[in-house]
Design a protein around this motif. Structure first.
Motif, PDB file in Angstrom:
ATOM      1  N   VAL A 290      -2.947  45.242  53.561  1.00 37.95           N
ATOM      2  CA  VAL A 290      -3.947  45.586  53.088  1.00 37.95           C
ATOM      3  C   VAL A 290      -5.299  44.675  53.287  1.00 37.95           C
ATOM      4  O   VAL A 290      -6.525  45.436  53.306  1.00 37.95           O
ATOM      5  N   PHE A 306      -4.817  48.598  44.752  1.00 39.91           N
ATOM      6  CA  PHE A 306      -3.591  47.520  45.206  1.00 39.91           C
ATOM      7  C   PHE A 306      -2.253  47.817  44.837  1.00 39.91           C
ATOM      8  O   PHE A 306      -1.351  47.128  45.245  1.00 39.91           O
ATOM      9  N   LEU A 311       1.581  42.602  49.080  1.00 38.25           N
ATOM     10  CA  LEU A 311       0.811  41.573  49.062  1.00 38.25           C
ATOM     11  C   LEU A 311       1.072  40.263  49.628  1.00 38.25           C
ATOM     12  O   LEU A 311       0.319  39.443  50.126  1.00 38.25           O
ATOM     13  N   VAL A 319      -6.026  38.890  46.434  1.00 41.51           N
ATOM     14  CA  VAL A 319      -6.487  40.163  45.862  1.00 41.51           C
ATOM     15  C   VAL A 319      -7.814  39.729  45.145  1.00 41.51           C
ATOM     16  O   VAL A 319      -8.900  40.260  45.012  1.00 41.51           O
ATOM     17  N   LEU A 334      -2.382  46.631  39.288  1.00 36.47           N
ATOM     18  CA  LEU A 334      -1.452  45.946  40.158  1.00 36.47           C
ATOM     19  C   LEU A 334      -0.014  46.719  39.903  1.00 36.47           C
ATOM     20  O   LEU A 334       0.836  45.825  39.459  1.00 36.47           O
ATOM     21  N   ASN A 337       4.046  46.253  42.564  1.00 39.37           N
ATOM     22  CA  ASN A 337       3.588  45.287  43.600  1.00 39.37           C
ATOM     23  C   ASN A 337       4.759  44.192  43.839  1.00 39.37           C
ATOM     24  O   ASN A 337       4.891  43.044  44.666  1.00 39.37           O
TER      25      ASN A 337
END
Length: 931
Positions: A290, A306, A311, A319, A334, A337
């Motif tokens: 991302v 996101f 991540l 982020v 979030l 994740n």
């Protein structure tokens, strides 16, 4: 009542449409047009307000439900609906195709539901005539294509739902008539490319949302740009790996783009598209870098969700750095994740936040929320959501930094076992706290201290067993407290002390067996109390005394309340609840309430809704509803093993009742004594009872009735129901499925059409003709008997003599030479002088005292004596003429004389008797006899 009619009554007719030139439904899935016309012709042409396959919504006129009727086409449902119908739901049927102009009879239709059918084909022109239709639902069918001409005339349609069909193709011109379409859902199909769909929708100038999730999309093109009006495009759960094929400007106007759960791995794929107008991009579930995407594309970080992205190490920090900006971030989401741990000040590098959502991760603790944030965020955070994680406890936060604007916290769907003291001290402004659906077994007595502004607290679906008075002592602003589905067994006195503003208390689904007198102390404003699905054995008026001035809703369903006596030694349990308007007592366990004591509902002067369904009530006193003058809804359904017939006068004071549900209560009859006072009743449910008729006198006393359900009642096809047949066919009352009511066990005979001609014969004339002669005969017989007794008797004996003579006509020998007929007063002369003289002369005489057969009828003896003797000797005197039996003997002899024309009668006069006396004797038949 039968003279009144519904304002939209129309004769049953079926529209005839010209044969279209394009292909129609195949014979195997649609009935032939001729068959449909014949069906419409055979239907009775009546102005009926009862529909063969539909039910009109009681509260919303012109809204019809025709679900689960096993319909193979719309015709049986549409044929008798009023043309002003505005909503029609035909879901859950077995239709395979739609014929042209299938709904042309309903030009005012605005909503049409055809979900959960077996539709395979939509004929061109299937929706002709629906010019004002606004919503069309075709979801969960078997459509494989949307052909040209299917949606003709739907120029006003704004929502088209075709999700969960095996849709493979959409004709480029199929959607062109939908010039007002704003929402199009093709979710759950088998479309393989966005290009053909883009070609089909390019002319829809008002389209705002296009849902293509859960298809087989592998490419975006080739195809034209999507309409400039399109704001939301959903492409989730497809097989998109590359975004090539589409023109750069294909998505240039899209604001919200959902590409979740595809297979996009290369960030470079986005560089070929114009996404500068994107305000929200969902990429959850894609193996995508991302951060690389943000570096090489024109997508702004704040417009990217996101959630669900990988991540990596230091991902949160990256982020937060990407999201930096001069303005506060409205929401940081979030979700999914894979976060397992958040260290102190982990989110310090993030911009100022208003909302933080960390749901659907694997966090085991978050500590005190203020420790995750930096100083610049403390003043702005308002909403914290940490749902669907693995949190096990909430520690004490007495010394944590305060978040002055945090007003909403949700920790639902975790594994929280304990909550420590002052666990929310960092949020003194908290108004909404959700801790439901956890494993909470211990709530510290000081866990909620300091939350003076809290208005809603949810602790439902946990494992709490004990509640303490100090637990809620600081919640002076609380309005809603939900403790449903815990394991609370005791409410200690004063446990709710201090909740002076509480309006809703939900204690349903616990283990309460008894409520102490002070259990509800300290709740002066309580309006709604839910105690359903506990184990309460009794309730008393003292328990509700603290809330008697405000309580409006009381739910006691599915407890163990029982009353085995008609009389209460204590005051009625609801005696002081003068403000209560909704009371639920249905489904008491294990077998329901058996009886209701006299005046059980005394004091409920404001009650409007009462539910007693699913109880086995065996006795209802006539005075039980006497105090419920304002009651508007009463439900007694599903008490078939208990109630049977209701007592007279049970509803006499319910003049405001509008809804009455008596389904499956075992009723055998309807009487005026029970239903005569329900002048405002609008809805009456009587399905599944033992009713054989619906009393016309009862119907006449229900002037406000608008809805009647008599399904599965054994109505009989007798003359008592002739009025019901007329009433079903012409009434202002909606009768549910009136054409399905069979004649008891006769499945081929129906109430609405059984032959009633025999009921209209002039039976009075036939009864008069049959009874009048009988009555006259009964009047004449006594008179004739009185006046002509001897004449009748004489002729009767004559008849018997004639019969005997006929039988013995061939007899030539006589047993006696003479039969001596005399009166007992002359017996001495007969026996001393007459008989000896005659018998010395060798004559054989018949004397009654000597020769009559004992035990035989005297009449038979006389007849045999006369006919078995050559002569009959009558010893005549005045006593002889006054004797009934002597008169009979001489008359029989006279008859024989006249019949045989022989001299067989000998008269011996003992004394002088005038001729007048001889002819006017008792028999009056001696005149003319031989002497």
């Amino acid at each position: 009542m039968g003279s009144l009619s519904h304002p939209w009554h129309q004769p049953l007719t079926l529209p005839i449409s010209p044969r279209p030139s394009t292909r129609m439904c195949s014979p195997h899935c649609c009935p032939p047009r001729l068959l449909l016309l014949l069906t419409g012709t055979l239907m009775p042409m009546v102005h009926s307000y009862g529909f063969r396959n539909c039910i009109e919504d009681v509260k919303v006129p012109f809204h019809f439900r025709c679900i689960q009727r096993f319909l193979e086409s719309p015709a049986p449902a549409v044929s008798d609906l009023p043309p002003h119908a505005t909503a029609l739901n035909l879901s859950y049927n077995i239709m395979r195709c739609l014929q042209p102009s299938a709904f042309a009879r309903l030009p005012q239709l605005q909503t049409l539901g055809l979900a959960y059918n077996k539709l395979e084909t939509l004929s061109p022109g299937a929706f002709n005539g629906l010019g004002v239709l606004n919503v069309l639902d075709l979801s969960h069918n078997q459509l494989t294509t949307l052909a040209e001409g299917v949606f003709n005339s739907l120029g006003n349609l704004s929502s088209l739902l075709v999700q969960h069909n095996p849709l493979r193709t959409v004709s480029p011109s199929a959607l062109l008539p939908l010039v007002s379409l704003r929402l199009l859902s093709l979710r759950g199909g088998r479309l393989s490319g966005l290009g053909p769909v883009a070609a089909a929708v390019q002319g829809l100038a008002q389209l705002e949302l296009l849902d293509l999730c859960a298809n087989n999309l592998t490419t975006l093109g080739p195809g034209p740009p999507l309409p400039a009006s399109l704001l939301t495009l959903q492409l989730c759960n497809n097989s998109l790996g590359e975004l090539a094929g589409g023109s750069p400007e294909m998505l240039s106007h899209v604001k919200v783009l959902d590409l979740s759960y595809n297979n996009i791995s290369r960030a470079e794929a986005f560089t070929q598209l114009d996404l500068h107008n994107i305000s929200l991009l969902h990429l959850m579930g894609n193996p995508l870098d991302v951060f690389h995407l943000l570096d090489i594309s024109d997508i702004r970080p704040r417009n990217l969700d996101f959630s669900g992205l990988v991540l990596g190490a230091q991902g949160l920090n990256k982020v937060c750095l990407k999201l930096q900006g001069p303005q506060a971030l409205q929401r940081l989401q979030l979700q999914r994740n894979g976060l397992k741990e958040l260290r102190s000040h982990e989110l310090e590098s993030c911009p100022v936040l208003r909302e933080l959502d960390l749901s659907w991760n694997r966090l085991q603790q978050v500590g005190c929320a203020s420790r995750l944030l930096g100083k610049k965020q403390w003043e702005e955070l308002e909403v914290l959501t940490v749902e669907h994680n693995l949190l096990k406890k909430l520690p004490s936060c007495l010394e944590a930094q305060v978040l002055p604007r945090l007003h909403n916290i949700s920790f639902r769907f975790n594994r929280i076992l304990t909550v420590g003291p002052s666990a929310f001290a960092y949020a003194p402004a908290l108004r909404v706290l959700w801790l439901n659906i956890n494993s909470l077994v211990w709530l510290d007595k000081q866990a909620l201290w300091g939350l003076h502004n809290l208005t809603e607290l949810r602790l439902d679906n946990n494992l709490l067993t004990d509640l303490y008075g100090t637990s809620f002592a600081h919640l002076c602003s609380l309005r809603t407290l939900n403790l449903r589905n815990n394991r609370v067994s005791v409410l200690f006195a004063g446990v709710f002390q201090g909740l002076s503003k509480l309006q809703t208390l939900d204690l349903g689904g616990n283990n309460l067996r008894h409520l102490a007198a002070q259990s509800l102390q300290g709740l002066p404003k309580l309006r709604r109390l839910y105690l359903d699905r506990n184990r309460l054995l009794e309730v008393s008026s003292t328990v509700f005394a603290p809330v008697q001035a405000t309580l409006g809703v009381l739910d006691l369903q599915a407890n163990n309340l029982q009353y085995i006596s008609q009389w209460l030694r204590k005051p009625p349990p609801f005696h002081n609840l003068s403000k209560l308007y909704d009371l639920k007592l249905q489904a008491q366990q294990p077998y329901g309430l058996k009886m209701l004591p006299h005046h059980f509902f005394q004091g409920l002067v404001e009650l409007q809704r009462l539910s007693l369904s699913r109880n086995m009530l065996r006795a209802i006193p006539p005075d039980v509803f006497e105090d419920l003058g304002k009651l508007r809804s009463l439900t007694l359904a599903d008490s078939s093993n208990g109630i049977h017939d209701l007592p007279d006068g049970v509803f006499r004071n319910l003049g405001n009742l509008q809804f009455l549900d008596l389904e499956n209560v075992g009723l055998h009859s309807l009487t005026l004594e029970v239903f005569g006072n329900l002048s405002k009743l609008k809805v009456l449910r009587l399905a599944r009872n033992e009713l054989k008729t619906f009393n016309d006198s009862v119907a006449s006393q229900l002037p406000s009735l608008r809805y009647l359900d008599l399904r599965k009642c054994p109505l009989s096809c007798t003359c008592d129901n002739t009025w019901l047949q007329r009433w079903l066919n012409n009434s202002r009352v909606q009768v549910v499925y009136p054409y399905n009511y069979t004649c008891g066990s006769q499945h081929n005979a129906y109430i609405h059409s059984f032959d009633t001609r025999v009921c209209f014969l002039d039976l009075g004339l036939y009864l008069f003709a049959g009874t009048a002669p009988a009555v006259l005969l009964l009047l004449v017989v006594p008179v004739v008997y009185h006046r002509t007794y001897w004449k009748l008797k004489y002729h009767w004996y004559l008849l018997r003599c004639w019969v005997n003579q006929r039988w013995r006509r061939e007899e030539k020998r006589y047993l006696y030479d003479g039969f001596v007929s005399y009166n007992s007063a002359d017996e001495s002369w007969v026996l001393q002088k007459l008989v000896p003289e005659l018998e010395r002369g060798a004559f054989r005489l018949c004397l009654h005292h000597r020769d009559f057969q004992p035990g035989r009828s005297i009449i038979d003896n006389i007849v045999d004596a006369v006919y078995n003797s050559r002569k009959t000797v009558c010893v005549v005197s005045r006593n002889y003429l006054r004797s009934e039996w002597c008169s009979l003997e001489v008359q029989l002899a006279s008859y024989r004389l006249l019949d045989e024309r022989r001299d067989i009668l000998v008269l011996v006069l003992l004394e002088d008797v005038a001729d007048a006396e001889l002819t006017t004797g008792q028999g009056g038949v001696i005149k003319g006899s031989s002497s």
